[in-house]
Design a protein around this motif. Structure first.
Motif, PDB file in Angstrom:
ATOM      1  N   GLU A   1      42.032  51.826 -17.727  1.00  0.00           N
ATOM      2  CA  GLU A   1      42.433  50.774 -16.995  1.00  0.00           C
ATOM      3  C   GLU A   1      43.873  50.377 -17.183  1.00  0.00           C
ATOM      4  O   GLU A   1      44.487  49.894 -16.454  1.00  0.00           O
ATOM      5  CB  GLU A   1      41.603  49.714 -17.494  1.00  0.00           C
ATOM      6  N   ASP A   2      44.356  50.584 -18.502  1.00  0.00           N
ATOM      7  CA  ASP A   2      45.811  50.016 -18.959  1.00  0.00           C
ATOM      8  C   ASP A   2      46.559  51.282 -18.097  1.00  0.00           C
ATOM      9  O   ASP A   2      47.773  50.791 -17.466  1.00  0.00           O
ATOM     10  CB  ASP A   2      46.069  50.614 -20.298  1.00  0.00           C
ATOM     11  N   PHE A   3      46.328  52.424 -17.872  1.00  0.00           N
ATOM     12  CA  PHE A   3      47.096  53.472 -17.179  1.00  0.00           C
ATOM     13  C   PHE A   3      47.229  52.780 -15.708  1.00  0.00           C
ATOM     14  O   PHE A   3      48.293  53.007 -15.213  1.00  0.00           O
ATOM     15  CB  PHE A   3      46.530  54.679 -17.221  1.00  0.00           C
ATOM     16  N   LEU A   4      46.051  52.652 -15.097  1.00  0.00           N
ATOM     17  CA  LEU A   4      46.169  52.037 -13.743  1.00  0.00           C
ATOM     18  C   LEU A   4      47.065  50.879 -13.516  1.00  0.00           C
ATOM     19  O   LEU A   4      47.728  50.823 -12.561  1.00  0.00           O
ATOM     20  CB  LEU A   4      44.752  52.216 -13.137  1.00  0.00           C
ATOM     21  N   ASP A   5      46.843  50.024 -14.487  1.00  0.00           N
ATOM     22  CA  ASP A   5      47.730  48.816 -14.444  1.00  0.00           C
ATOM     23  C   ASP A   5      49.216  49.016 -14.374  1.00  0.00           C
ATOM     24  O   ASP A   5      49.978  48.310 -13.733  1.00  0.00           O
ATOM     25  CB  ASP A   5      47.248  47.882 -15.495  1.00  0.00           C
ATOM     26  N   ASN A   6      49.437  50.026 -15.418  1.00  0.00           N
ATOM     27  CA  ASN A   6      50.930  50.388 -15.407  1.00  0.00           C
ATOM     28  C   ASN A   6      51.257  50.834 -14.252  1.00  0.00           C
ATOM     29  O   ASN A   6      52.521  50.970 -14.016  1.00  0.00           O
ATOM     30  CB  ASN A   6      51.306  51.387 -16.589  1.00  0.00           C
ATOM     31  N   LEU A   7      50.559  51.933 -13.619  1.00  0.00           N
ATOM     32  CA  LEU A   7      50.946  52.623 -12.674  1.00  0.00           C
ATOM     33  C   LEU A   7      51.246  51.795 -11.444  1.00  0.00           C
ATOM     34  O   LEU A   7      51.999  51.782 -10.500  1.00  0.00           O
ATOM     35  CB  LEU A   7      49.730  53.649 -12.185  1.00  0.00           C
ATOM     36  N   GLU A   8      50.403  50.713 -11.189  1.00  0.00           N
ATOM     37  CA  GLU A   8      50.418  49.723 -10.024  1.00  0.00           C
ATOM     38  C   GLU A   8      51.791  48.870 -10.224  1.00  0.00           C
ATOM     39  O   GLU A   8      52.606  48.739  -9.099  1.00  0.00           O
ATOM     40  CB  GLU A   8      49.324  48.692 -10.158  1.00  0.00           C
ATOM     41  N   ILE A   9      52.055  48.622 -11.606  1.00  0.00           N
ATOM     42  CA  ILE A   9      53.253  47.715 -11.771  1.00  0.00           C
ATOM     43  C   ILE A   9      54.266  48.599 -11.427  1.00  0.00           C
ATOM     44  O   ILE A   9      55.386  48.094 -10.948  1.00  0.00           O
ATOM     45  CB  ILE A   9      53.180  47.438 -13.223  1.00  0.00           C
ATOM     46  N   GLU A  10      54.322  49.833 -11.977  1.00  0.00           N
ATOM     47  CA  GLU A  10      55.606  50.705 -11.628  1.00  0.00           C
ATOM     48  C   GLU A  10      55.713  51.001 -10.062  1.00  0.00           C
ATOM     49  O   GLU A  10      57.117  51.128  -9.776  1.00  0.00           O
ATOM     50  CB  GLU A  10      55.093  52.328 -12.469  1.00  0.00           C
ATOM     51  N   ASP A  11      54.645  51.201  -9.287  1.00  0.00           N
ATOM     52  CA  ASP A  11      54.845  51.285  -7.777  1.00  0.00           C
ATOM     53  C   ASP A  11      55.362  49.941  -7.343  1.00  0.00           C
ATOM     54  O   ASP A  11      56.247  50.035  -6.140  1.00  0.00           O
ATOM     55  CB  ASP A  11      53.315  51.424  -7.150  1.00  0.00           C
ATOM     56  N   LYS A  12      55.170  48.758  -7.572  1.00  0.00           N
ATOM     57  CA  LYS A  12      55.678  47.576  -7.082  1.00  0.00           C
ATOM     58  C   LYS A  12      57.112  47.734  -7.438  1.00  0.00           C
ATOM     59  O   LYS A  12      57.962  47.110  -6.554  1.00  0.00           O
ATOM     60  CB  LYS A  12      54.962  46.393  -7.626  1.00  0.00           C
ATOM     61  N   GLU A  13      57.541  47.786  -8.897  1.00  0.00           N
ATOM     62  CA  GLU A  13      59.032  47.912  -9.164  1.00  0.00           C
ATOM     63  C   GLU A  13      59.947  48.891  -8.477  1.00  0.00           C
ATOM     64  O   GLU A  13      60.898  48.528  -7.739  1.00  0.00           O
ATOM     65  CB  GLU A  13      59.115  48.268 -10.618  1.00  0.00           C
ATOM     66  N   THR A  14      59.127  50.270  -8.142  1.00  0.00           N
ATOM     67  CA  THR A  14      59.870  51.122  -7.418  1.00  0.00           C
ATOM     68  C   THR A  14      60.015  50.709  -5.824  1.00  0.00           C
ATOM     69  O   THR A  14      61.153  50.903  -5.162  1.00  0.00           O
ATOM     70  CB  THR A  14      59.033  52.487  -7.197  1.00  0.00           C
ATOM     71  N   LYS A  15      58.943  50.041  -5.150  1.00  0.00           N
ATOM     72  CA  LYS A  15      59.201  49.565  -3.975  1.00  0.00           C
ATOM     73  C   LYS A  15      60.021  48.287  -3.828  1.00  0.00           C
ATOM     74  O   LYS A  15      61.192  48.583  -3.003  1.00  0.00           O
ATOM     75  CB  LYS A  15      57.952  49.100  -3.305  1.00  0.00           C
ATOM     76  N   VAL A  16      60.269  47.362  -4.915  1.00  0.00           N
ATOM     77  CA  VAL A  16      61.499  46.512  -4.808  1.00  0.00           C
ATOM     78  C   VAL A  16      62.704  47.112  -5.204  1.00  0.00           C
ATOM     79  O   VAL A  16      63.805  46.731  -4.423  1.00  0.00           O
ATOM     80  CB  VAL A  16      61.258  45.465  -5.992  1.00  0.00           C
ATOM     81  N   PHE A  17      62.943  48.201  -5.892  1.00  0.00           N
ATOM     82  CA  PHE A  17      64.063  48.964  -6.162  1.00  0.00           C
ATOM     83  C   PHE A  17      64.591  49.454  -5.080  1.00  0.00           C
ATOM     84  O   PHE A  17      65.927  49.488  -4.392  1.00  0.00           O
ATOM     85  CB  PHE A  17      64.007  49.674  -7.241  1.00  0.00           C
ATOM     86  N   HIS A  18      63.844  50.101  -4.107  1.00  0.00           N
ATOM     87  CA  HIS A  18      64.120  50.789  -2.860  1.00  0.00           C
ATOM     88  C   HIS A  18      64.387  50.076  -1.917  1.00  0.00           C
ATOM     89  O   HIS A  18      65.513  50.105  -1.198  1.00  0.00           O
ATOM     90  CB  HIS A  18      62.975  51.781  -2.642  1.00  0.00           C
ATOM     91  N   TYR A  19      63.702  48.859  -1.680  1.00  0.00           N
ATOM     92  CA  TYR A  19      64.056  48.022  -0.479  1.00  0.00           C
ATOM     93  C   TYR A  19      65.223  47.100  -0.744  1.00  0.00           C
ATOM     94  O   TYR A  19      65.955  46.551   0.264  1.00  0.00           O
ATOM     95  CB  TYR A  19      62.794  47.208  -0.379  1.00  0.00           C
ATOM     96  N   ALA A  20      65.631  47.007  -2.009  1.00  0.00           N
ATOM     97  CA  ALA A  20      66.813  46.326  -2.154  1.00  0.00           C
ATOM     98  C   ALA A  20      67.916  47.302  -1.887  1.00  0.00           C
ATOM     99  O   ALA A  20      69.181  46.518  -1.402  1.00  0.00           O
ATOM    100  CB  ALA A  20      66.778  45.959  -3.692  1.00  0.00           C
ATOM    101  N   ARG A  21      68.099  48.432  -1.706  1.00  0.00           N
ATOM    102  CA  ARG A  21      68.991  49.376  -1.492  1.00  0.00           C
ATOM    103  C   ARG A  21      69.278  49.561   0.035  1.00  0.00           C
ATOM    104  O   ARG A  21      70.094  50.293   0.317  1.00  0.00           O
ATOM    105  CB  ARG A  21      69.089  50.436  -2.214  1.00  0.00           C
TER     106      ARG A  21
END
Length: 126
Positions: A34-54
Motif C-alpha cells: 500500500e505504501d509503495f502504491l501510494d508513493n508511486l501515485e505521488i511520484e506520477d503526479k509530481e512527474t506530470k506537474v514537472f513535465h507540463y510546467a516545461r
C-alpha cells in the motif's frame, strides 16, 4: 477428542506461534504494498506537474509568418533537408486547435494542427 486445556492438545503454543507470525508477515507485506502504491501515485503526479510546467505555449497571431513541419520527411532522403516548409502566413484560427495558413509561394490555403507550426525568423532558410 482432546480439549484445549489438556497439555498434549493440538492448540499448543508451538503450533499457534508460526501461524500468528505468518499472519503478521502478510499484514506487513500488505502495508508495504500500500505504501509503495501510494508513493508511486505521488511520484506520477509530481512527474506530470514537472513535465507540463516545461511545455512552452505557442502564441500565434493572424498575419504572423510561420514555418510548417514537413511531416512526410523520409529518414534517408538522399540529402540533408530541412524539416520545415515555408514561410506561410496565418489567416484564421479555429476552436479545435486547427489553424488556416496560406503559402507565400503558391497562395494556397489549407488547415493544419497548431502543433506543426513554428515561428518564422527572418534569417532562417528552407
Amino acid at each position: 477428542m482432546k480439549f484445549p486445556d489438556e497439555p498434549d492438545s493440538l492448540c499448543t503454543l508451538s503450533i499457534i506461534e508460526p501461524i500468528v507470525q505468518e499472519v503478521f508477515e502478510l499484514d506487513c507485506q500488505n502495508k508495504l504494498e500500500e505504501d509503495f502504491l501510494d508513493n508511486l501515485e505521488i511520484e506520477d503526479k509530481e512527474t506530470k506537474v514537472f513535465h507540463y510546467a516545461r511545455i512552452s505555449k505557442k502564441n500565434f497571431t493572424v498575419g504572423q509568418k510561420i514555418l510548417l513541419q514537413h511531416s512526410k520527411l523520409k529518414f534517408f532522403p538522399g540529402k540533408l533537408r530541412s524539416r520545415w516548409l515555408g514561410p506561410h502566413v496565418i489567416t484564421n484560427f479555429f476552436a479545435n486547435g486547427a489553424v488556416e495558413i496560406q503559402s507565400l509561394k503558391t497562395n494556397n490555403t489549407f488547415k493544419v494542427n497548431d502543433h506543426q507550426l513554428k515561428e518564422y525568423r527572418k534569417g532562417f532558410q528552407t
